[in-house]
Design an enzyme around this catalytic site. Sequence first.
Site, mmCIF file in Angstrom:
data_model
loop_
_atom_site.group_PDB
_atom_site.id
_atom_site.type_symbol
_atom_site.label_atom_id
_atom_site.label_comp_id
_atom_site.label_asym_id
_atom_site.label_seq_id
_atom_site.Cartn_x
_atom_site.Cartn_y
_atom_site.Cartn_z
ATOM 1 N N HIS A 280 50.417 52.884 40.268
ATOM 2 C CA HIS A 280 51.420 51.726 40.497
ATOM 3 C C HIS A 280 51.671 51.007 42.042
ATOM 4 C CE1 HIS A 280 52.582 53.542 36.902
ATOM 5 N NE2 HIS A 280 53.395 54.503 37.273
ATOM 6 N N LYS B 284 47.951 57.261 32.045
ATOM 7 C CA LYS B 284 47.623 57.959 33.268
ATOM 8 C C LYS B 284 48.347 59.358 33.324
ATOM 9 C CE LYS B 284 50.850 57.674 36.745
ATOM 10 N NZ LYS B 284 52.199 58.295 36.410
ATOM 11 N N HIS C 229 51.604 50.953 33.517
ATOM 12 C CA HIS C 229 52.709 50.189 32.866
ATOM 13 C C HIS C 229 53.196 49.271 33.882
ATOM 14 C CE1 HIS C 229 55.433 53.241 34.739
ATOM 15 N NE2 HIS C 229 56.419 52.434 34.620
ATOM 16 N N GLU D 253 62.934 55.631 43.868
ATOM 17 C CA GLU D 253 63.606 56.084 42.462
ATOM 18 C C GLU D 253 64.785 57.078 43.026
ATOM 19 O OE1 GLU D 253 60.903 56.679 39.175
ATOM 20 O OE2 GLU D 253 59.741 57.801 40.573
ATOM 21 N N LYS E 96 60.939 60.174 45.184
ATOM 22 C CA LYS E 96 62.225 60.421 44.173
ATOM 23 C C LYS E 96 63.508 60.944 44.941
ATOM 24 C CE LYS E 96 59.375 61.029 40.389
ATOM 25 N NZ LYS E 96 59.384 59.954 39.432
ATOM 26 N N ASP F 14 51.096 60.778 41.806
ATOM 27 C CA ASP F 14 51.746 60.232 40.517
ATOM 28 C C ASP F 14 52.218 58.615 40.749
ATOM 29 O OD1 ASP F 14 53.717 60.601 38.432
ATOM 30 O OD2 ASP F 14 55.155 60.238 39.546
HETATM 31 C C1 BG6 Z 1 55.684 57.125 36.057
HETATM 32 C C2 BG6 Z 1 55.671 58.073 36.773
HETATM 33 O O1 BG6 Z 1 54.004 56.313 36.101
HETATM 34 O O2 BG6 Z 1 56.349 55.886 36.557
HETATM 35 C C3 BG6 Z 1 57.108 58.687 37.005
HETATM 36 O O3 BG6 Z 1 55.078 59.283 36.530
HETATM 37 C C4 BG6 Z 1 58.001 57.187 37.413
HETATM 38 O O4 BG6 Z 1 57.258 59.711 37.997
HETATM 39 C C5 BG6 Z 1 57.943 56.182 36.817
HETATM 40 O O5 BG6 Z 1 59.560 57.873 37.473
HETATM 41 C C6 BG6 Z 1 58.313 55.136 37.236
HETATM 42 O O6 BG6 Z 1 58.313 53.872 36.377
HETATM 43 P P1 BG6 Z 1 59.333 52.832 36.285
HETATM 44 O O7 BG6 Z 1 59.113 51.836 35.219
HETATM 45 O O8 BG6 Z 1 60.835 53.473 35.844
HETATM 46 O O9 BG6 Z 1 59.840 52.204 37.731
#
Ligand code: BG6
Length: 482
Positions: A235, A143, A173, A211, A334, A230
Amino acid sequence: IPVDPFDIVIFGGTGDLSRRKLLPALYHRYLDGQIDDSSKIIGVARTELDRQAFNDLAKKACKAHTENFDEAAWERFSERLHYLTMDATNQDADWGALKSLLAKDTRPVVFYLATTPLIYVDLCQAMARAGLNTPNTRLVLEKPIGTDLASAQAINEGVGAVFEENKIYRIDHYLGKETVQNLLVLRFANTLFEPIWSRHTIDHVQITVSESIGLEGRADYYDRSGAVRDMVQNHILQLLCLTAMEPPNNLDGDEVRTEKIKVLKALQRFTPETAKTHTVRGQYAEGLVEGDPVTSYVDTLSKDNSDTETFVAIKTGLDNWRWAGVPFYLRTGKRMKERRSEIVIQFKPTPHALFKGADQAPNRLVIRLQPDEGMQLYMQVKEPGPGGLRLKSLPLNLSYADNFLVRYPDAYERLLMDVVRGNLALFMRRDEVEAAWSWVDNLLESWHDGNQPLESYAAGTSGPLQSAMLMDRDHREWWESK
Ligand code: BG6
């Protein structure tokens, strides 16, 4: 579970994703015996490096992202590593060198595009010209696939002109996370939940991905993207789909994906007016995150100002039979007070308040995706004591850490091995990505047309006040972890 020998080529082999996720994921799979000694891992990038320098880079990356780094195992693993300096979009690039590294048998060859999506189409065309689209080829796309529906369609069209859809693995992911997969098990391997998983019993659903980190060296990308592109487009919408979808007929790739896409199509859209009442855009100002002072978003960018959102809260719903009238509240940001991803299913109050005068909290199922993976089902119990009848809300607690002493593989480990096995279920189909973009486009256009304000929030908090007000208007509140 054994995996057949395979070769993998990582375009963007020296980049951030390769260093933070892909190389450590492959190293771990090697430690677990899933990568055969005849397999090759080939980094490709424009950076001038020799094989030894790439090995050094990979070693540093794996050391930084592995808990129990093992020197001896590393030596054996590093023999699998190769590197080619190459501008793969250039007509004259030396594809012959790459082809001569690949095995000549029928093993799967994974091409992982960990580059900017702007070059996906050129790269695929160059690969096709070089004769690398064979029956064994599998193509992985990271992505973001585009920045809106039109650009996503252009990428899908261009890539699709070269590779058949069943060879394309579009990664999100989050779908490789243990707890996200557990969502399916929770819903469909327990008799308890499915009968109550609907508007009859559920009051509303909350999905929070908060986050504490900021831009992590990705300022350029992030400022052009923002939280909706993003995190929400991929997600958060995926989490929503898995929470709300109908039971699939089986777990084959297309069955699951067909159910998910129905959810995306039922998602309510916005007008500039409803966007004002149903959504909040925010950007962090300076503050304290987990005790440390952090600068504001614009100061991190070294810019005077920016209109990019680093936080978003959304109230939406699904226009379908099961979920009619049930709000879904989504939020992500964030530099919030903590790293926490949770899905909260809040049930309706009992139909009749028997325990008059007692504080009665609703039942809640809290599915914690990270950290401290697990589930809590909040129940009402009687507080012991001879006085009046007092109720208390307490959780039935299922903690992963208490029950499973194994290491949880990173999402990329699981997904990479699924690519090798040819299992498409946890990857996004073209129409799914485009349906998600179509919904996101409508949100972003509504913001644009209605001049949606950008609210400020102090770093280290739960987001702007307006986010709490969005819930308050519905006489509800965000679930904050206890
Ligand atoms: C990514 C985003 O796809 O996922 C990031 O681009 C984000 O900005 C991240 O921090 C979060 O992934 P995880 O696995 O740490 O929750």
